[in-house]
Scaffold this active site. Structure first.
Site, mmCIF file in Angstrom:
data_model
loop_
_atom_site.group_PDB
_atom_site.id
_atom_site.type_symbol
_atom_site.label_atom_id
_atom_site.label_comp_id
_atom_site.label_asym_id
_atom_site.label_seq_id
_atom_site.Cartn_x
_atom_site.Cartn_y
_atom_site.Cartn_z
ATOM 1 N N CYS A 150 0.704 -6.875 12.242
ATOM 2 C CA CYS A 150 1.516 -5.754 11.751
ATOM 3 C C CYS A 150 2.799 -5.692 12.571
ATOM 4 O O CYS A 150 2.787 -5.293 13.745
ATOM 5 C CB CYS A 150 0.733 -4.447 11.868
ATOM 6 S SG CYS A 150 1.711 -3.019 11.322
ATOM 7 N N HIS A 210 1.104 -7.227 7.673
ATOM 8 C CA HIS A 210 1.803 -5.977 7.336
ATOM 9 C C HIS A 210 3.248 -6.168 7.776
ATOM 10 O O HIS A 210 3.498 -6.499 8.942
ATOM 11 C CB HIS A 210 1.240 -4.800 8.130
ATOM 12 C CG HIS A 210 -0.091 -4.331 7.673
ATOM 13 N ND1 HIS A 210 -0.664 -3.200 8.215
ATOM 14 C CD2 HIS A 210 -0.956 -4.779 6.747
ATOM 15 C CE1 HIS A 210 -1.841 -2.997 7.644
ATOM 16 N NE2 HIS A 210 -2.037 -3.938 6.737
ATOM 17 N N TYR A 228 3.313 6.083 2.371
ATOM 18 C CA TYR A 228 2.789 5.294 1.244
ATOM 19 C C TYR A 228 3.301 5.788 -0.108
ATOM 20 O O TYR A 228 2.613 5.732 -1.117
ATOM 21 C CB TYR A 228 1.252 5.269 1.282
ATOM 22 C CG TYR A 228 0.755 4.395 2.418
ATOM 23 C CD1 TYR A 228 0.474 4.944 3.675
ATOM 24 C CD2 TYR A 228 0.639 3.022 2.266
ATOM 25 C CE1 TYR A 228 0.066 4.149 4.735
ATOM 26 C CE2 TYR A 228 0.228 2.212 3.328
ATOM 27 C CZ TYR A 228 -0.059 2.782 4.556
ATOM 28 O OH TYR A 228 -0.450 1.989 5.606
HETATM 29 C C1 DNO Z 1 0.056 1.070 10.492
HETATM 30 C C2 DNO Z 1 -0.388 1.166 9.108
HETATM 31 C C3 DNO Z 1 -1.564 2.079 9.015
HETATM 32 C C4 DNO Z 1 -2.812 1.244 9.056
HETATM 33 C C5 DNO Z 1 -4.004 1.864 9.617
HETATM 34 C C6 DNO Z 1 -5.099 0.827 9.651
HETATM 35 O O1 DNO Z 1 0.739 0.067 10.819
HETATM 36 O O2 DNO Z 1 -0.680 -0.118 8.583
HETATM 37 O O3 DNO Z 1 -1.470 2.813 7.841
HETATM 38 O O4 DNO Z 1 -3.063 0.857 7.762
HETATM 39 O O5 DNO Z 1 -3.710 2.310 10.887
HETATM 40 O O6 DNO Z 1 -6.193 1.343 10.303
HETATM 41 MN MN MN Z 2 0.196 -1.802 9.700
#
Ligand code: DNO
Ligand code: MN
Length: 390
Positions: A273, A300, A364
């Protein structure tokens, strides 16, 4: 080879419909059975029913985010063995439905944490923001954690006191709710007294012990994940440093390397991420992709703009501190080497345009993530063209 474009969907109650995700150009869905209590088994029927809804919309359930890790697994206490059995039963049921990437995180108590969910940008769009002073104001003056001020520099303590003093009751309640009510995808939410009580369960768990508990969890579930062809990918800490005196051990490249060395199973993977890792200036994002790439099972992409004094906010996907062209170039190299297209999702997007008039899940909303996905798709294609479309 291009990455497989996906978007997160929170299930039938998500204000963003599946058809809009398909129109955004994603082919895959990232979701979870959010209605199943943390620690319960995801049955074959539940998984098949949700999968059918996704496929009826012309999409594929590509990644689970997340199959949650119950607190007793993180503290290695209580009915640890039963919870491990339930976890592997869910993994088996997911594999039987053809799902092979499962995300989880190992953050104590709280999942991702912010202090402002609608911070106004100059153009009027709204972004998620984390501010250390605001966190300290909550920690010291609202949560009133014993000796909390010891965890902050003196000037942060002083500013936190000023900030708290200037807040009216509504602002204090909003800050408290933002921090502990649980953001989208989080499995737990607390009242402040509950959080204080739960923090006590970590009194004897330091970073070394939490990492040992994480290794024990992986040693128990990876054999089944590997046998079932599932890549279990850990999402990094967000923010990537301890908060409320709780240890966090998936914040840096060294943290991830320690996990991989402790449990060398191919099933022990990483959800890279760029936003979570990118909240720290000492995380070399392109270098991490280059050096950890073979263990990355899910990506991500988002970018944070780091600010002074331990603050950051979510920037547009190609702005902020993440060097996205370099990250995508390294990801293309990993894919060429492994021969595998990585599932990728645009992570948090701004709340913008028509979404400013709608109820959205913080981070989101549709339009901000659609813009991010479009920009990332264009950048990936442009870079591939520049390399001769490998
Ligand atoms: C943070 C995002 C969050 C993530 C959750 C996973 O980078 O991706 O929404 O999905 O923290 O547990
Ligand atoms: Mn993430």
């Amino acid at each position: 080879m291009m990455m497989t474009q996906t978007m997160r969907w929170f299930g039938p109650n998500d204000p963003v419909p599946l058809y809009a995700i398909r129109q955004a150009g994603a082919t895959g869905i990232v979701t979870a059975l959010h209605e199943v209590a943390n620690g319960d088994v995801w049955t074959a029927d539940m998984i098949a029913a949700r999968k059918a809804v996704i496929e009826d919309a012309g999409l594929e359930w590509k990644v689970v985010e997340s199959l949650p890790v119950a607190e007793a697994l993180k503290t290695r206490s209580g009915d640890w063995a039963r919870l491990i059995e339930a976890y592997v039963a869910s993994l088996r049921n997911l594999a039987a439905q053809g799902i092979d990437v499962v995300t989880y995180n190992f953050m104590p108590l709280l999942d991702w944490t912010r202090t402002d969910l609608a911070w106004a940008l100059p153009d009027g769009a709204r972004a998620l923001r984390f501010e250390l002073h605001a966190l300290a104001a909550y920690d010291i003056h609202i949560l009133r954690r014993p000796h909390a001020e010891r965890d902050y520099a003196p000037q942060v303590v002083a500013i936190a006191a000023e900030r708290f003093g200037a807040m009216d009751d509504e602002a204090r309640t909003t800050l408290e709710r933002t921090i502990i009510a649980g953001l989208p995808g989080s499995e737990e939410s607390f009242s402040s007294p509950q959080l204080l009580e739960q923090i006590e369960t970590y009194a004897d768990i330091d970073a070394a012990q939490l990492r040992a508990n994480h290794v024990a969890f992986l040693e128990a579930v990876c054999p089944v994940a590997e046998a079932e062809g599932i890549r279990l990918v850990v999402h990094p800490d967000d923010p990537p440093f301890p908060i409320f005196g709780l240890p966090r051990v998936v914040s840096t490249e060294a943290d991830v390397r320690a996990l991989f060395e402790a449990v060398p199973s191919a099933a022990n993977g990483l959800c890279f991420c760029s936003g979570s890792f990118g909240a720290r200036a000492d995380n070399d994002l392109p270098g991490m992709v280059r050096r950890l790439g073979d263990r990355i099972g899910f990506v991500h992409l988002r970018s944070v703009q780091r600010e002074p004094d331990g603050a950051f906010h979510e920037a547009a996907h190609l702005q902020g501190d993440a060097n996205m062209p370099a990250i995508l170039t390294e990801l293309a190299t990993v894919q060429a080497r492994t021969g595998r297209s990585l599932p990728m999702r645009p992570d948090h997007g701004h709340q913008m345009a028509d979404d400013l008039t709608k109820r959205t899940n913080p981070g989101y909303s549709l339009i901000g993530r659609l813009r991010g996905l479009a920009e990332l798709r264009g950048l990936e294609l442009g870079l591939a063209y520049g390399r001769g479309l490998d």
